[in-house]
Structure formats: structure tokens, C-alpha cells
Design an enzyme around this catalytic site. Structure first.
Site, PDB file in Angstrom:
ATOM      1  N   ASP A 303       0.870  -1.170   0.000  1.00  0.00           N
ATOM      2  CA  ASP A 303       0.000   0.000   0.000  1.00  0.00           C
ATOM      3  C   ASP A 303       0.914   1.229   0.000  1.00  0.00           C
ATOM      4  O   ASP A 303       1.679   1.445   0.950  1.00  0.00           O
ATOM      5  CB  ASP A 303      -0.873  -0.030   1.268  1.00  0.00           C
ATOM      6  CG  ASP A 303      -1.889   1.113   1.278  1.00  0.00           C
ATOM      7  OD1 ASP A 303      -1.636   2.156   0.626  1.00  0.00           O
ATOM      8  OD2 ASP A 303      -2.926   0.963   1.947  1.00  0.00           O
ATOM      9  N   ASP A 319      -0.276   7.805 -10.500  1.00  0.00           N
ATOM     10  CA  ASP A 319      -1.406   7.616 -11.419  1.00  0.00           C
ATOM     11  C   ASP A 319      -2.522   7.034 -10.553  1.00  0.00           C
ATOM     12  O   ASP A 319      -2.719   5.828 -10.494  1.00  0.00           O
ATOM     13  CB  ASP A 319      -0.958   6.640 -12.520  1.00  0.00           C
ATOM     14  CG  ASP A 319      -1.999   6.443 -13.600  1.00  0.00           C
ATOM     15  OD1 ASP A 319      -2.862   7.313 -13.751  1.00  0.00           O
ATOM     16  OD2 ASP A 319      -1.930   5.405 -14.297  1.00  0.00           O
ATOM     17  N   CYS A 372      -7.501   9.397 -14.670  1.00  0.00           N
ATOM     18  CA  CYS A 372      -8.191   9.291 -15.957  1.00  0.00           C
ATOM     19  C   CYS A 372      -9.658   9.664 -15.787  1.00  0.00           C
ATOM     20  O   CYS A 372     -10.558   8.881 -16.079  1.00  0.00           O
ATOM     21  CB  CYS A 372      -8.017   7.907 -16.574  1.00  0.00           C
ATOM     22  SG  CYS A 372      -8.551   6.554 -15.524  1.00  0.00           S
TER      23      CYS A 372
HETATM   24  C1  LIG Z   1      -5.027   3.953 -12.638  1.00  0.00           C
HETATM   25  S1  LIG Z   1      -4.409   2.403 -12.162  1.00  0.00           S
HETATM   26  C2  LIG Z   1      -2.714   2.524 -12.575  1.00  0.00           C
HETATM   27  C3  LIG Z   1      -2.384   2.293 -14.030  1.00  0.00           C
HETATM   28  C4  LIG Z   1      -0.888   2.211 -14.255  1.00  0.00           C
HETATM   29  N1  LIG Z   1      -0.190   3.374 -13.743  1.00  0.00           N
HETATM   30  C5  LIG Z   1      -0.536   2.033 -15.713  1.00  0.00           C
HETATM   31  O1  LIG Z   1      -0.089   2.979 -16.348  1.00  0.00           O
HETATM   32  O2  LIG Z   1      -0.705   0.928 -16.222  1.00  0.00           O
HETATM   33  C6  LIG Z   1      -4.346   2.560 -10.428  1.00  0.00           C
HETATM   34  C7  LIG Z   1      -3.670   1.383  -9.737  1.00  0.00           C
HETATM   35  O3  LIG Z   1      -3.427   1.762  -8.380  1.00  0.00           O
HETATM   36  C8  LIG Z   1      -3.564   0.622  -7.561  1.00  0.00           C
HETATM   37  N2  LIG Z   1      -3.757   1.127  -6.188  1.00  0.00           N
HETATM   38  C9  LIG Z   1      -4.878   1.600  -5.631  1.00  0.00           C
HETATM   39  N3  LIG Z   1      -4.659   2.007  -4.370  1.00  0.00           N
HETATM   40  C10 LIG Z   1      -3.325   1.789  -4.124  1.00  0.00           C
HETATM   41  C11 LIG Z   1      -2.471   1.988  -2.999  1.00  0.00           C
HETATM   42  N4  LIG Z   1      -2.962   2.504  -1.866  1.00  0.00           N
HETATM   43  N5  LIG Z   1      -1.184   1.660  -3.107  1.00  0.00           N
HETATM   44  C12 LIG Z   1      -0.693   1.126  -4.249  1.00  0.00           C
HETATM   45  N6  LIG Z   1      -1.455   0.896  -5.348  1.00  0.00           N
HETATM   46  C13 LIG Z   1      -2.755   1.233  -5.285  1.00  0.00           C
HETATM   47  C14 LIG Z   1      -4.747  -0.094  -8.179  1.00  0.00           C
HETATM   48  O4  LIG Z   1      -4.774  -1.458  -7.800  1.00  0.00           O
HETATM   49  C15 LIG Z   1      -4.488   0.100  -9.667  1.00  0.00           C
HETATM   50  O5  LIG Z   1      -3.738  -0.957 -10.187  1.00  0.00           O
END
Ligand SMILES: C[S@@+](CC[C@H](N)C(=O)[O-])C[C@H]1O[C@@H](n2cnc3c(N)ncnc32)[C@H](O)[C@@H]1O
Length: 442
Positions: A303, A319, A372
Site C-alpha cells: 500500500d 497515477d 483518468c
Molecule cells: C489507474 S491504475 C494505474 C495504471 C498504471 N499506472 C498504468 O499505467 O498501467 C491505479 C492502480 O493503483 C492501484 N492502487 C490503488 N490504491 C493503491 C495503494 N494505496 N497503493 C498502491 N497501489 C494502489 C490499483 O490497484 C491500480 O492498479
């Protein structure tokens, strides 16, 4: 809208492809399945091959992308509320209407093959007469579809939200874009090879270096896929990673990394990268992508709100998880069953992730924040609050850093990619909606 019938589609497969398309639409609407899952589960779809399968997918996808507007127009042609029609019959009506109004299939082929599909589907058999009558009328009265408000492609709450974030003209242009089959953009691992790959793949090289293909068919069989010379990534999605400047040899983290398009861009530009991702399942997809491209990065399943790097970082890409309202055209079936109240949870997560990034960066270190969605509360409001806190200053993005996307620059130096009716030739008019801002740690 007035186009001559597409002969190749008019003559294409008969009832089998219509039945498969209707099964997919039915699964997406009556059972709450997404289109990918529906395709994997549908026997009628899996029995099709080659062009027939592609046509079935195109019909289902068009019916779902245009569903709100199709229903609006069909509503005036049926004597009872659409909700009173058996769901398989309604799915066939939507597939029939999509052929006539969006895919330009000739009337005789669209109507007769769709009626025949009803006869072959037990659950829809009794609806053949209704389908025949309504689709014949639909063929004569295309005006009903053309005059339906473009924003009717979305549920009311979403249309209102996008209008307030983008303004009425750009929201309408985005709705119009949703009616089209989304194009597929690629990012090339070695940017210097982009011209060659555009040539080999028969794609269009966009000003930002992405390659735009006309179709997603057979992507995994194209040259370069297996060895990871390129990956699929919308042109707008490729911008955030480019805005961290020269990152070769620098310590960088991508805090929300899977499936990895942006992490792979950062690694290909020489960053010493930690790719952090909370979800084990999505981390697996990132691992596969990294293995295919042979790029180097540390994969960290954690996390990002509590993970901390071994030492202070030079740059962070965030992102963030978001409502994803800017990519609805790629998953149009989802919004009809979405509860808008669900969107309220995102700003708190986004703020917490920005605060975590502040903890990781050296003074002067850069954060690129991206979502996005055009929703102001997940984009500009988050960044304005971060600047107001005194922890960050904006590092405005300059037009020269986003070739082809200069029109997306806001007055504050952030980026909001969104289609604009007046600029139909510029690539951002056909891209996903991203809000991007660049900050520096005070
Ligand atoms: C918008 S997507 C990212 C897309 C990626 N950057 C790409 O270009 O392929 C957001 C991602 O953040 C992850 N996520 C959500 N909360 C998170 C956290 N607290 N720590 C790490 N990852 C997290 C989700 O599982 C998801 O895979």
C-alpha cells in the site's frame, strides 16, 4: 450520419453473429457482466471464427457504446416501456439498431439476420414479430437516433458530471467519440524506433510518439508484441511519464503501477524504478508485462500510503485510483449499473497518496499526478489543496513537453485531455480523458 451502406458488413455473417452479439449485450445488461467476461462465457460467440467473430464483437460493442441513445430512440418506436420487454428481445433490438444506426449495415441484412437470430434463441423466439416491426421502422426513421441528445449515451448523473467538468461542447464531443470504435495506441519501448515501428505496423505516428492503429484485432500476433518492443497505451496515458523530465539514473517510484504502461515508460528511460502496486492480481499483470519487455524495475506489492523507499526519491509518478470517467468509452457497459455515490471515496485516497509522495521526495523532487477522469474533485481540487498546504508548488507543464496536446493545457499549466469539437484533426480529440499536474516538493 447519412452514409451509404457498408457492403462488406451488409454481406457479413448471418444470424449466428447477430445471436452472439445479442448474447453479449444481454450478458452485459441483464447479468452485469463486462464485455470481456461475456465473450469468454458465450458459447454462441466462441463458436464463431475470424471475421464473423470480429463482426459480432463490433455489433455488441457498438450497441453498448450507443445504448443510451439507442434506447432513447427505440423508446419512441415501441408501444410499452423498454423495461417491459423480455431482456433477450431487447438485446436483439439493441444489436439491430446498432447495425442500422452506428455500423451502417444495409436494412435487409440487419433486419432479416436479427429476426432469424430471434428464431434460433429460445428465450427470444416470441419476440420475432416485434423485432421485425421495430427494426423496419428504425431503418426508415434513423432521424430518431440522430436527433437523440448525444449525451444520452450516458446515464443522467454521468452526463451532468461530465458537462460540469468539461463544459457542454466538450462533453458532447466526448459522447460523440464514445459512439466510435476506440482506436488502439501503442507506446514503443525504444522511442528512437517509433518511426520504424509505425511503418512496420502500418500505424499512424502521433506527434507525442505514440503509434495509432485502426483496429485492435490480432494485437498479440503483430510483430514486436512477443518480444515487448511496444505495449498498448492510449496516447493521453503516455503523457504523465514524459513529464518527470530526465530521469536516467534517478531514483523514481511509480506508486500505483499496474498493469504497468507508465512504469515501463519510466524504466525504458533509465529510471531506477520502484513499481508499487497494492493488488496481488494486478501485480501479476505488471510482472508479465515487465517480463515480456525485459525492462528492469523493483516490483513492490504494498500500500503506497504506508510503503516508504530506502532513501529520498528524485521523482514520483502517482497515477491515482479514480472514478475512471474519462475512459468510459472503453467499458461503456459498466456505467449503467454504477452507483454515483461510489465515486465519493476517491478524493480521500488521492489526498492520502499525495501526502505519502511528499514523505518520499527530496526537496525539489517532482511529483506527476494523473487521473483518468475530468472530475474536478479528483483532479484540480486535489492539486490546488496540495499547493495551498505549502508542501508543494506547481511546476507548470509547457506546450513543448506535450507535442500534439498543446490545446489540453489549462491556464494553470495542468493538462486536461478531452475532445474538442473544433479541433477534430488533433490527436487529443480521439484520446482518453486524463487530468495531469506536475508539482515540486518545497
Ligand atoms: C489507474 S491504475 C494505474 C495504471 C498504471 N499506472 C498504468 O499505467 O498501467 C491505479 C492502480 O493503483 C492501484 N492502487 C490503488 N490504491 C493503491 C495503494 N494505496 N497503493 C498502491 N497501489 C494502489 C490499483 O490497484 C491500480 O492498479
Amino acid at each position: 450520419m447519412a452514409r451509404s451502406p457498408d457492403r462488406s458488413r451488409s454481406e457479413a455473417a448471418g444470424w449466428r453473429s447477430r445471436l452472439a452479439a445479442a448474447e453479449l449485450v444481454w450478458a452485459a445488461t441483464a447479468k452485469g457482466s463486462d464485455l470481456e467476461t461475456a465473450m469468454a462465457a458465450s458459447g454462441a460467440f466462441r463458436r464463431l471464427e475470424g471475421a464473423d467473430r470480429g463482426f459480432a464483437r463490433a455489433m455488441a460493442s457498438a450497441a453498448l457504446r450507443g445504448m443510451g441513445r439507442i434506447d432513447w430512440a427505440l423508446g419512441g418506436m415501441v408501444q410499452r416501456p423498454l423495461t417491459d420487454i423480455e431482456t433477450p428481445v431487447l438485446a436483439l433490438l439493441r444489436v439491430g439498431a446498432a447495425q442500422l444506426w452506428l455500423l451502417n449495415v444495409a436494412e435487409h441484412a440487419a433486419v432479416s439476420a436479427t429476426v432469424e437470430a430471434a428464431a434460433k434463441w429460445d428465450a427470444a423466439r416470441r419476440g420475432g414479430g416485434l423485432i421485425n416491426a421495430v427494426l423496419r421502422r428504425a431503418a426508415r426513421e434513423a432521424e430518431a437516433f440522430v436527433s437523440a441528445p448525444v449525451e444520452a449515451v450516458w446515464p443522467d448523473w454521468l452526463a451532468a458530471k461530465l458537462k460540469s467538468a468539461l463544459g457542454p461542447a466538450r462533453a458532447e464531443a466526448l459522447a460523440q467519440l464514445q459512439l466510435e470504435e476506440p482506436s488502439v495506441d501503442l507506446t514503443v519501448r525504444d522511442a528512437a524506433d517509433a518511426v520504424d515501428w509505425a511503418d512496420r505496423l502500418g500505424g499512424e505516428l502521433l506527434p507525442n510518439g505514440s503509434i495509432r492503429l485502426a483496429s485492435a484485432a490480432g494485437l498479440a500476433d503483430l510483430p514486436g508484441y512477443a518480444e515487448g518492443a511496444w505495449w498498448v497505451q492510449d496516447a493521453a496515458a503516455s503523457l504523465p511519464a514524459m513529464l518527470l523530465g530526465d530521469i536516467a539514473g534517478r531514483d523514481v517510484a511509480d506508486l500505483c503501477a499496474a498493469p504497468g504502461g507508465k512504469a515501463m515508460q519510466l524504466a525504458s528511460r533509465g529510471a531506477r524504478l520502484s513499481a508499487v502496486e497494492i493488488s496481488a492480481q494486478r501485480m501479476e499483470r505488471l510482472r508479465e508485462n515487465v517480463a515480456r519487455t525485459g525492462l528492469q524495475m523493483d516490483l513492490v506489492q504494498a500500500d503506497a500510503r504506508s510503503w516508504r523507499p530506502a532513501g529520498p526519491l528524485d521523482a514520483v509518478l502517482l497515477d491515482a485510483p479514480c472514478s475512471a470517467l474519462g475512459i468510459v468509452r472503453r467499458h461503456p457497459e459498466g456505467v449503467w449499473r454504477r452507483d454515483p455515490k461510489d465515486l465519493a471515496r476517491f478524493p480521500a485516497i488521492q489526498q492520502a497518496l499525495v501526502a505519502a509522495a511528499a514523505d518520499m521526495l527530496k526537496p525539489g523532487g517532482r511529483l506527476v499526478y494523473a487521473v483518468c477522469t475530468p472530475a474536478t474533485e479528483e483532479g484540480r481540487d486535489i492539486v490546488d489543496a496540495a499547493v495551498a498546504s505549502g508542501v508543494w508548488r506547481r511546476a507548470p507543464i509547457r506546450a513543448g513537453e506535450i507535442p500534439g496536446f498543446a490545446c489540453a493545457l489549462t491556464s494553470q499549466g495542468d493538462v486536461l485531455t478531452a475532445p474538442a469539437a473544433a479541433e477534430t484533426e488533433a490527436p487529443q480529440t480521439r484520446s482518453d480523458v486524463f487530468y495531469i499536474a506536475r508539482l515540486e516538493r518545497n
